[in-house]
Scaffold this motif. Sequence first.
Motif, mmCIF file in Angstrom:
data_model
loop_
_atom_site.group_PDB
_atom_site.id
_atom_site.type_symbol
_atom_site.label_atom_id
_atom_site.label_comp_id
_atom_site.label_asym_id
_atom_site.label_seq_id
_atom_site.Cartn_x
_atom_site.Cartn_y
_atom_site.Cartn_z
ATOM 1 N N LEU A 127 -19.821 1.138 -8.297
ATOM 2 C CA LEU A 127 -20.216 -0.265 -8.184
ATOM 3 C C LEU A 127 -19.032 -1.216 -8.331
ATOM 4 O O LEU A 127 -19.195 -2.439 -8.238
ATOM 5 N N LEU A 128 -17.847 -0.631 -8.514
ATOM 6 C CA LEU A 128 -16.655 -1.481 -8.620
ATOM 7 C C LEU A 128 -16.473 -2.257 -7.326
ATOM 8 O O LEU A 128 -16.619 -1.704 -6.238
ATOM 9 N N GLY A 129 -16.195 -3.522 -7.447
ATOM 10 C CA GLY A 129 -15.941 -4.299 -6.235
ATOM 11 C C GLY A 129 -17.187 -4.873 -5.599
ATOM 12 O O GLY A 129 -17.104 -5.683 -4.686
ATOM 13 N N ILE A 130 -18.375 -4.473 -6.079
ATOM 14 C CA ILE A 130 -19.614 -4.928 -5.431
ATOM 15 C C ILE A 130 -19.762 -6.455 -5.580
ATOM 16 O O ILE A 130 -20.149 -7.146 -4.646
ATOM 17 N N ARG A 131 -19.389 -6.977 -6.775
ATOM 18 C CA ARG A 131 -19.538 -8.426 -6.992
ATOM 19 C C ARG A 131 -18.582 -9.205 -6.098
ATOM 20 O O ARG A 131 -18.946 -10.232 -5.538
ATOM 21 N N GLU A 132 -17.351 -8.676 -5.948
ATOM 22 C CA GLU A 132 -16.355 -9.343 -5.106
ATOM 23 C C GLU A 132 -16.809 -9.339 -3.644
ATOM 24 O O GLU A 132 -16.697 -10.351 -2.950
#
Length: 317
Positions: A127-132
């Motif tokens: 889920l790393l980067g999902i917000r970006e």
Amino acid sequence: MKELLPGLYLLPVPIPYPLKTVNLYLLKGKGEVALVDSALATRTARGTLELYLAELGLCFADVNVLLLTHHHPDHYGLGGVFEGLGARVYLHEEEFARGHRFWLEPEAFEEASWRLFLDHGTPEEALLGIRETMAKTRERVHPPRRPVPLKDGEVLEVAGRRLRALWTPGHADGHVAFYLEEEEVLLAGDALLERVSPNVGLWAYTRENPLKDFLASLKRLAELPIRVAHAGHFGPIGDVRQRAEELKAHHEARLKALLALLDHPQDAWSLSLKLFPQELDPAGRRFAFAETLAHLEYLRQEGLLLREGPPFRYLRA
Ligand SMILES: [Zn+2]
Ligand SMILES: [Zn+2]
């Protein structure tokens, strides 16, 4: 740009996604201009659309009506821009409660998505980067503020033509295709595509059984007299019944493959890695997960699987 029928134009617009192009349709007649779908706010997409409109002697402000097939960014992104310039924007009523709100209340939806992924075995690093990624997409999306709700079967008279809105959920909950009954032409959105199987995913905000919805939508479209379907991506579909059959067969094969994999309890994330073993970027992985989850929930709701948890694991009934 291509004139498909007198006063009905195909406008392919580049998008920064794997499908490369989104097809918009423009209707012009009786002093009115209507667009089906809107692309998104990248400089390339806007510039391309401006050029097409200029070829017809038009500009953005001349678009009186915008019909949105669904809330995905490549179809819906410029909705608010056209609305701001005076266009009447239509969106299916089901999309108001779900997809449309996804853009209006991003924090609540991100929270719910995060929980869904984790509850189904997704490792946090996936889920790393999902917000970006989401923040970047939101910059390119201008939600319409006062869209007019569309009901299934409603007939609109725009630009000298009659279009029937057909609620075709599955790819998105409030997806609509626009049917020109007199011409037997379908503006299909992403309900069926020529070259790929439209993504059918279960996300935190979707209806409970998107695959069941999708198969029902295919059946409904296959029963209509349609000479040609012009879709949201790729070329026209001459034989809708046959394409619907192919897509149905594709999902049935995937359901069978999932059942075969379930010789012991597993979570949706690990099953998605087995069902889609190919190399995928992080966004592609999340789509593969949502598609796997839609298939698992279909099987569960058919009584073929059981679910334990959270964290959730599926097993054969
Ligand atoms: Zn879509
Ligand atoms: Zn699309």
